[in-house]
Design a protein around this motif. Structure first.
Motif, PDB file in Angstrom:
ATOM      1  N   GLY A 251       0.769  -1.243   0.034  1.00 31.90           N
ATOM      2  CA  GLY A 251      -0.199  -0.052  -0.141  1.00 31.90           C
ATOM      3  C   GLY A 251       0.899   1.420  -0.002  1.00 31.90           C
ATOM      4  O   GLY A 251       1.910   1.273   0.568  1.00 31.90           O
ATOM      5  N   GLU A 252       0.350   2.235  -0.675  1.00 28.37           N
ATOM      6  CA  GLU A 252       1.419   3.537  -0.844  1.00 28.37           C
ATOM      7  C   GLU A 252       1.231   4.536   0.266  1.00 28.37           C
ATOM      8  O   GLU A 252       2.144   5.431   0.509  1.00 28.37           O
ATOM      9  CB  GLU A 252       0.913   4.105  -2.385  1.00 28.37           C
ATOM     10  CG  GLU A 252       1.155   3.368  -3.435  1.00 28.37           C
ATOM     11  CD  GLU A 252       0.563   4.332  -4.679  1.00 28.37           C
ATOM     12  OE1 GLU A 252       0.142   5.354  -4.381  1.00 28.37           O
ATOM     13  OE2 GLU A 252       0.867   3.656  -5.850  1.00 28.37           O
ATOM     14  N   LYS A 253       0.412   4.318   1.166  1.00 27.41           N
ATOM     15  CA  LYS A 253       0.312   5.023   2.433  1.00 27.41           C
ATOM     16  C   LYS A 253       0.653   3.976   3.820  1.00 27.41           C
ATOM     17  O   LYS A 253      -0.091   2.965   3.801  1.00 27.41           O
ATOM     18  CB  LYS A 253      -1.029   5.861   2.608  1.00 27.41           C
ATOM     19  CG  LYS A 253      -1.269   6.848   1.491  1.00 27.41           C
ATOM     20  CD  LYS A 253      -2.550   7.627   1.613  1.00 27.41           C
ATOM     21  CE  LYS A 253      -3.021   8.348   0.447  1.00 27.41           C
ATOM     22  NZ  LYS A 253      -4.133   8.982   0.771  1.00 27.41           N
ATOM     23  N   PRO A 254       1.304   4.631   4.801  1.00 31.94           N
ATOM     24  CA  PRO A 254       1.305   3.932   5.933  1.00 31.94           C
ATOM     25  C   PRO A 254       0.210   3.378   6.476  1.00 31.94           C
ATOM     26  O   PRO A 254       0.055   1.986   7.217  1.00 31.94           O
ATOM     27  CB  PRO A 254       1.903   4.989   7.039  1.00 31.94           C
ATOM     28  CG  PRO A 254       2.291   5.912   6.053  1.00 31.94           C
ATOM     29  CD  PRO A 254       1.629   6.010   5.124  1.00 31.94           C
ATOM     30  N   GLY A 255      -1.203   4.152   6.437  1.00 32.80           N
ATOM     31  CA  GLY A 255      -2.239   3.523   6.983  1.00 32.80           C
ATOM     32  C   GLY A 255      -2.859   2.373   6.078  1.00 32.80           C
ATOM     33  O   GLY A 255      -3.838   1.496   6.573  1.00 32.80           O
ATOM     34  N   ASP A 256      -2.336   1.889   4.903  1.00 28.59           N
ATOM     35  CA  ASP A 256      -2.892   0.759   4.264  1.00 28.59           C
ATOM     36  C   ASP A 256      -2.736  -0.412   4.605  1.00 28.59           C
ATOM     37  O   ASP A 256      -3.002  -1.358   4.455  1.00 28.59           O
ATOM     38  CB  ASP A 256      -2.179   0.893   2.814  1.00 28.59           C
ATOM     39  CG  ASP A 256      -2.745   2.173   1.951  1.00 28.59           C
ATOM     40  OD1 ASP A 256      -4.031   2.656   2.286  1.00 28.59           O
ATOM     41  OD2 ASP A 256      -2.186   2.259   1.061  1.00 28.59           O
ATOM     42  N   VAL A 257      -1.625  -0.579   5.693  1.00 24.33           N
ATOM     43  CA  VAL A 257      -1.340  -1.569   6.476  1.00 24.33           C
ATOM     44  C   VAL A 257      -1.602  -1.473   8.091  1.00 24.33           C
ATOM     45  O   VAL A 257      -1.068  -0.414   8.537  1.00 24.33           O
ATOM     46  CB  VAL A 257       0.225  -2.085   6.415  1.00 24.33           C
ATOM     47  CG1 VAL A 257       0.527  -3.142   7.222  1.00 24.33           C
ATOM     48  CG2 VAL A 257       0.555  -2.425   5.053  1.00 24.33           C
ATOM     49  N   SER A 258      -2.333  -2.183   8.768  1.00 21.95           N
ATOM     50  CA  SER A 258      -2.925  -1.933   9.972  1.00 21.95           C
ATOM     51  C   SER A 258      -1.640  -1.904  10.952  1.00 21.95           C
ATOM     52  O   SER A 258      -0.619  -2.433  10.823  1.00 21.95           O
ATOM     53  CB  SER A 258      -3.709  -3.013  10.424  1.00 21.95           C
ATOM     54  OG  SER A 258      -2.975  -4.015  10.778  1.00 21.95           O
ATOM     55  N   ALA A 259      -1.841  -1.251  12.012  1.00 20.74           N
ATOM     56  CA  ALA A 259      -0.780  -0.968  12.952  1.00 20.74           C
ATOM     57  C   ALA A 259      -0.361  -2.418  13.571  1.00 20.74           C
ATOM     58  O   ALA A 259       0.879  -2.582  13.834  1.00 20.74           O
ATOM     59  CB  ALA A 259      -1.359  -0.303  14.083  1.00 20.74           C
ATOM     60  N   TYR A 260      -1.189  -3.381  13.897  1.00 21.36           N
ATOM     61  CA  TYR A 260      -0.652  -4.819  14.092  1.00 21.36           C
ATOM     62  C   TYR A 260      -0.008  -5.609  13.222  1.00 21.36           C
ATOM     63  O   TYR A 260       0.760  -6.271  13.449  1.00 21.36           O
ATOM     64  CB  TYR A 260      -2.088  -5.609  14.729  1.00 21.36           C
ATOM     65  CG  TYR A 260      -2.797  -4.724  15.826  1.00 21.36           C
ATOM     66  CD1 TYR A 260      -2.365  -5.084  17.031  1.00 21.36           C
ATOM     67  CD2 TYR A 260      -3.495  -3.830  15.608  1.00 21.36           C
ATOM     68  CE1 TYR A 260      -2.868  -4.415  18.381  1.00 21.36           C
ATOM     69  CE2 TYR A 260      -4.343  -2.967  16.721  1.00 21.36           C
ATOM     70  CZ  TYR A 260      -4.010  -3.523  18.143  1.00 21.36           C
ATOM     71  OH  TYR A 260      -4.291  -2.731  19.162  1.00 21.36           O
ATOM     72  N   ALA A 261      -0.555  -5.567  11.894  1.00 25.40           N
ATOM     73  CA  ALA A 261       0.387  -6.251  10.860  1.00 25.40           C
ATOM     74  C   ALA A 261       1.622  -5.775  10.846  1.00 25.40           C
ATOM     75  O   ALA A 261       2.500  -6.480  10.813  1.00 25.40           O
ATOM     76  CB  ALA A 261      -0.665  -5.962   9.454  1.00 25.40           C
ATOM     77  N   ALA A 262       1.679  -4.192  10.705  1.00 27.89           N
ATOM     78  CA  ALA A 262       3.173  -3.789  10.443  1.00 27.89           C
ATOM     79  C   ALA A 262       3.990  -3.990  11.590  1.00 27.89           C
ATOM     80  O   ALA A 262       5.078  -4.348  11.568  1.00 27.89           O
ATOM     81  CB  ALA A 262       3.006  -2.186  10.302  1.00 27.89           C
ATOM     82  N   SER A 263       3.440  -4.078  12.737  1.00 29.62           N
ATOM     83  CA  SER A 263       3.961  -4.492  13.936  1.00 29.62           C
ATOM     84  C   SER A 263       4.814  -5.766  13.896  1.00 29.62           C
ATOM     85  O   SER A 263       5.919  -5.996  14.336  1.00 29.62           O
ATOM     86  CB  SER A 263       3.143  -4.157  15.221  1.00 29.62           C
ATOM     87  OG  SER A 263       2.795  -3.016  15.594  1.00 29.62           O
ATOM     88  N   SER A 264       4.202  -6.743  13.345  1.00 25.32           N
ATOM     89  CA  SER A 264       4.541  -8.046  13.478  1.00 25.32           C
ATOM     90  C   SER A 264       5.734  -8.134  12.462  1.00 25.32           C
ATOM     91  O   SER A 264       6.602  -8.969  12.578  1.00 25.32           O
ATOM     92  CB  SER A 264       3.439  -8.897  12.700  1.00 25.32           C
ATOM     93  OG  SER A 264       3.037  -8.651  11.493  1.00 25.32           O
ATOM     94  N   PHE A 265       5.683  -7.346  11.351  1.00 26.98           N
ATOM     95  CA  PHE A 265       7.012  -7.296  10.554  1.00 26.98           C
ATOM     96  C   PHE A 265       8.166  -6.763  11.142  1.00 26.98           C
ATOM     97  O   PHE A 265       9.166  -7.802  10.924  1.00 26.98           O
ATOM     98  CB  PHE A 265       6.613  -6.409   9.500  1.00 26.98           C
ATOM     99  CG  PHE A 265       5.457  -6.517   8.598  1.00 26.98           C
ATOM    100  CD1 PHE A 265       4.751  -7.654   8.288  1.00 26.98           C
ATOM    101  CD2 PHE A 265       5.005  -5.331   7.678  1.00 26.98           C
ATOM    102  CE1 PHE A 265       3.665  -7.831   7.715  1.00 26.98           C
ATOM    103  CE2 PHE A 265       3.815  -5.587   6.959  1.00 26.98           C
ATOM    104  CZ  PHE A 265       3.394  -6.809   6.998  1.00 26.98           C
TER     105      PHE A 265
END
Length: 222
Positions: A59-73
């Motif tokens: 996704g082109e914007k930070p909000g396109d990936v949820s906080a919880y999903a991005a945290s797991s990365f």
């Protein structure tokens, strides 16, 4: 024999790399056994999801990936680094200086959430990484406080004013503003040691900031 872990945090362009490196050198000169680590660890295969995320592949914007999903990365990247790189050094009494840590998730992922959800998210984040994954909790966090407009100016200079080189976090001014609000909240509520890096709209000198970082470090190590 367990060592100490100190995280250096701040917005993009706040000087984390410079200050964490300088801190390691100063502690080594004083006779401490020190190692510097950085996150994301782009040399590790475990950082692949982070690189895809920051490149805008999800996704082109930070909000396109949820906080919880991005945290797991980011969490997987830290877990791998702890297990394969610095865990033994830390357990044998070494001092770890981390340029970013779990606390970066606290800043950048809270920025995606409404203020009323921050407390629940932080409770989940720290339980996930420190309890469920089992990586160490920092003994202290030093927050390099920089105005977002100043950090944007510094990043533009870093990339030769080529905005296309910025990742999806760095080029989103609204998101960076939210990140600063989240960082200030975390610093206050979680007891981070704050180092003011700006004066009258400009960065203080590296040497001046370094003195304050070292003072905060000594308080953590005492």
């Amino acid at each position: 024999m367990q060592g100490k872990l100190i995280a250096i945090e701040g917005l993009d362009g706040s000087g984390k790399a410079t200050q964490s490196l300088g801190l390691c050198q100063e502690l080594q000169a004083l006779g401490y056994k020190v190692r510097r680590i950085t996150f994301p660890d782009y040399d590790s295969p475990a950082s692949a999801p982070v690189k895809l995320y920051l490149a805008g592949k999800y996704g082109e914007k930070p909000g396109d990936v949820s906080a919880y999903a991005a945290s797991s990365f980011y969490a997987v990247d830290r877990f791998s680094s702890y297990k394969t790189n610095w865990g033994q050094f830390y357990r044998e009494g070494g001092i770890i200086i981390a340029d970013r840590y779990t606390t970066s998730n606290a800043i950048h992922q809270c920025a995606k959430l409404p203020r009323e959800q921050w407390e629940d998210y932080l409770r989940w984040l720290f339980d996930f990484e420190y309890s469920k994954l089992g990586i160490p909790e920092p003994d202290g966090v030093i927050y390099l406080k920089v105005d977002p407009l100043v950090s944007q100016k510094l990043m533009s200079g870093r990339y030769g004013n080529d905005e296309s080189k910025k990742d999806i976090h760095e080029r989103d001014l609204v998101y960076m503003h939210h990140s600063q609000q989240a960082a200030n909240y975390c610093a206050e509520t979680l007891g981070w040691k704050q180092v003011e890096c700006c004066h009258q709209g400009e960065m203080r000198s590296i040497a001046e900031i370094k003195i304050d970082v070292m003072r905060a470090t000594k308080e953590i190590l005492c």
